[in-house]
Design a protein around this motif. Structure first.
Motif, PDB file in Angstrom:
ATOM      1  N   LEU A 174      89.894  -0.051  45.336  1.00 52.15           N
ATOM      2  CA  LEU A 174      88.961  -0.272  44.231  1.00 52.15           C
ATOM      3  C   LEU A 174      87.539  -0.119  44.749  1.00 52.15           C
ATOM      4  N   ALA A 175      86.807   0.814  44.178  1.00 53.42           N
ATOM      5  CA  ALA A 175      85.416   1.041  44.577  1.00 53.42           C
ATOM      6  C   ALA A 175      84.676   1.943  43.601  1.00 53.42           C
ATOM      7  N   HIS A 176      85.352   2.943  43.076  1.00 56.18           N
ATOM      8  CA  HIS A 176      84.689   3.962  42.257  1.00 56.18           C
ATOM      9  C   HIS A 176      83.923   3.373  41.064  1.00 56.18           C
ATOM     10  N   ASN A 177      84.430   2.261  40.531  1.00 55.96           N
ATOM     11  CA  ASN A 177      83.800   1.696  39.335  1.00 55.96           C
ATOM     12  C   ASN A 177      83.002   0.425  39.615  1.00 55.96           C
ATOM     13  N   ASP A 178      82.833   0.076  40.890  1.00 53.25           N
ATOM     14  CA  ASP A 178      81.988  -1.065  41.247  1.00 53.25           C
ATOM     15  C   ASP A 178      80.542  -0.608  41.403  1.00 53.25           C
ATOM     16  N   LYS A 179      80.048   0.105  40.405  1.00 49.58           N
ATOM     17  CA  LYS A 179      78.730   0.733  40.481  1.00 49.58           C
ATOM     18  C   LYS A 179      77.592  -0.272  40.398  1.00 49.58           C
ATOM     19  N   THR A 180      77.858  -1.427  39.790  1.00 47.72           N
ATOM     20  CA  THR A 180      76.803  -2.437  39.657  1.00 47.72           C
ATOM     21  C   THR A 180      77.209  -3.757  40.327  1.00 47.72           C
ATOM     22  N   THR A 181      78.227  -3.705  41.166  1.00 47.93           N
ATOM     23  CA  THR A 181      78.686  -4.909  41.864  1.00 47.93           C
ATOM     24  C   THR A 181      77.885  -5.088  43.145  1.00 47.93           C
ATOM     25  N   ASP A 182      77.287  -6.259  43.322  1.00 46.12           N
ATOM     26  CA  ASP A 182      76.525  -6.498  44.555  1.00 46.12           C
ATOM     27  C   ASP A 182      77.481  -6.733  45.719  1.00 46.12           C
ATOM     28  N   GLU A 183      76.947  -6.664  46.935  1.00 44.79           N
ATOM     29  CA  GLU A 183      77.797  -6.697  48.124  1.00 44.79           C
ATOM     30  C   GLU A 183      78.541  -8.018  48.286  1.00 44.79           C
ATOM     31  N   VAL A 184      77.878  -9.123  48.015  1.00 42.52           N
ATOM     32  CA  VAL A 184      78.525 -10.430  48.162  1.00 42.52           C
ATOM     33  C   VAL A 184      79.704 -10.544  47.204  1.00 42.52           C
TER      34      VAL A 184
END
Length: 351
Positions: free
Chosen positions: A210-220
């Motif tokens: 899961l990564a392609h749609n974490d466009k606005t997810t901060d690192e923490v």
């Protein structure tokens, strides 16, 4: 998901007739069941009226003439690669298949009840088939997005859709990847991780990409979500495997993919593959670095050669893979599963 086009399939006749073969009774727990066979087949389609579960399928391929047969099922899953058989000979092949509702993406349509198998290839020939409940199958669960899922419509294909063809009887793929999902939505939607987690049994593998749609997810948040998934899988006795995302086909002028778009660095500067690698190391979780593997492959193919891996020619899409590309990428996953001793070599098809 998508129902098979029976009218179209019926125009493709098997090179050997599908004649019914009497089933032999076998024991199942305290009751009796009969293996399901050719009486459930018409032309190149077999439909088995079975409940959700995991099933072993044994096919006998071949006919009077030379043949070449592949098997797909449910929502366009590749279950057996094209297999050539000489004229007058028969070849047996077996695989294990997961049957569920919805049969494809977890948030999609329910699809056709039961198990549907389609026989394709350049000259399909099915001499016999047996379907029985699997007794001791191990599952590979897939948690992911549209680049992994069982895509309902051609030409889109996720690598998880192609992975089953590389596995033999005794291990099956339960693909719970879903289009458009991020780590945030996969954890919050009750149709996703809350549905998958109770199904996990001790010894099952759970691959998470899961990564392609974490466009606005901060690192923490991204890191915490990955850790939550790992903990939830381990809670059920499963073995988590973190998978870095496939690259986007986004070249620099020098022919490399060394840019944020290609390497899944979001608008907040979160380097998704780097965070995944970090969590895998900190949590002692096996890592399949699919970002590195796909980057190397795409760069080696170059700007023109890599178009066939993605849907550039069909859709000008540099994120989603073609059937060919998904098959190639599934092969990379298979190679890593074997190399890291996550799946015994004897349960994997290498050819």
């Amino acid at each position: 998901m998508r129902r098979f086009n029976l009218a179209l399939l019926a125009t493709v006749a098997l090179s050997t007739a599908l004649t019914a073969v009497p089933a032999h009774a076998t024991a199942e727990g305290h009751g009796q069941h009969r293996p399901l066979g050719l009486e459930n087949c018409t032309a190149t389609v077999c439909h088995f009226d079975v409940p959700a579960g995991t099933y072993d399928v044994k096919v006998l391929l071949g006919g009077d003439a030379g043949s070449s047969t592949s098997v797909s099922g449910e929502t366009r899953r590749s279950l057996l690669p094209e297999t050539a058989v000489a004229a007058g000979e028969r070849t047996a092949r077996s695989f294990t298949v997961n049957v569920r509702t919805p049969e494809g993406e977890p948030t999609g349509a329910e699809g056709t009840p039961g198990l549907d198998l389609v026989f394709g290839g350049s000259a399909p020939a099915l001499a016999d088939i047996r379907v029985t409940p699997a007794r001791h199958a191990r599952q590979i669960f897939l948690v992911g997005d549209s680049t992994v899922c069982d895509q309902p419509g051609d030409p889109y294909t996720g690598w998880g859709q192609q992975l089953p063809q590389y596995l033999r009887k005794g291990i099956s793929v339960a693909n719970y990847a879903d289009s458009g999902e991020s780590t945030v939505t996969y954890l919050s939607n009750p149709q996703l991780f809350a549905t998958v987690q109770p199904l996990i049994r001790r010894g099952d593998l759970v691959l998470v990409q899961l990564a392609h749609n974490d466009k606005t997810t901060d690192e923490v948040t991204y890191r915490t979500n990955l850790e939550t998934l790992v903990a939830g899988i381990r809670e059920k006795g499963g073995e988590p495997v973190l998978v870095t995302p496939i690259v986007r086909r986004w070249f620099n002028s020098d022919g490399t993919l060394n840019n944020n778009t290609a390497l899944l660095v979001n608008g907040l500067g979160v380097d998704h593959p780097a965070v995944i690698r970090s969590v895998a190391a900190a949590q002692d979780v096996p890592l399949i670095d699919l970002t590195a593997r796909t980057k190397s492959l795409v760069e080696s193919l170059g700007v023109e050669g890599s178009k066939a891996i993605y849907l550039y020619n069909e859709k000008r899409d540099n994120t989603h893979t073609s059937v060919h590309g998904a098959t190639v990428y599934a092969g990379l996953v298979r190679d890593e599963l074997v190399a890291q001793h996550l799946v015994p070599r004897g349960l994997v098809r290498v050819g």
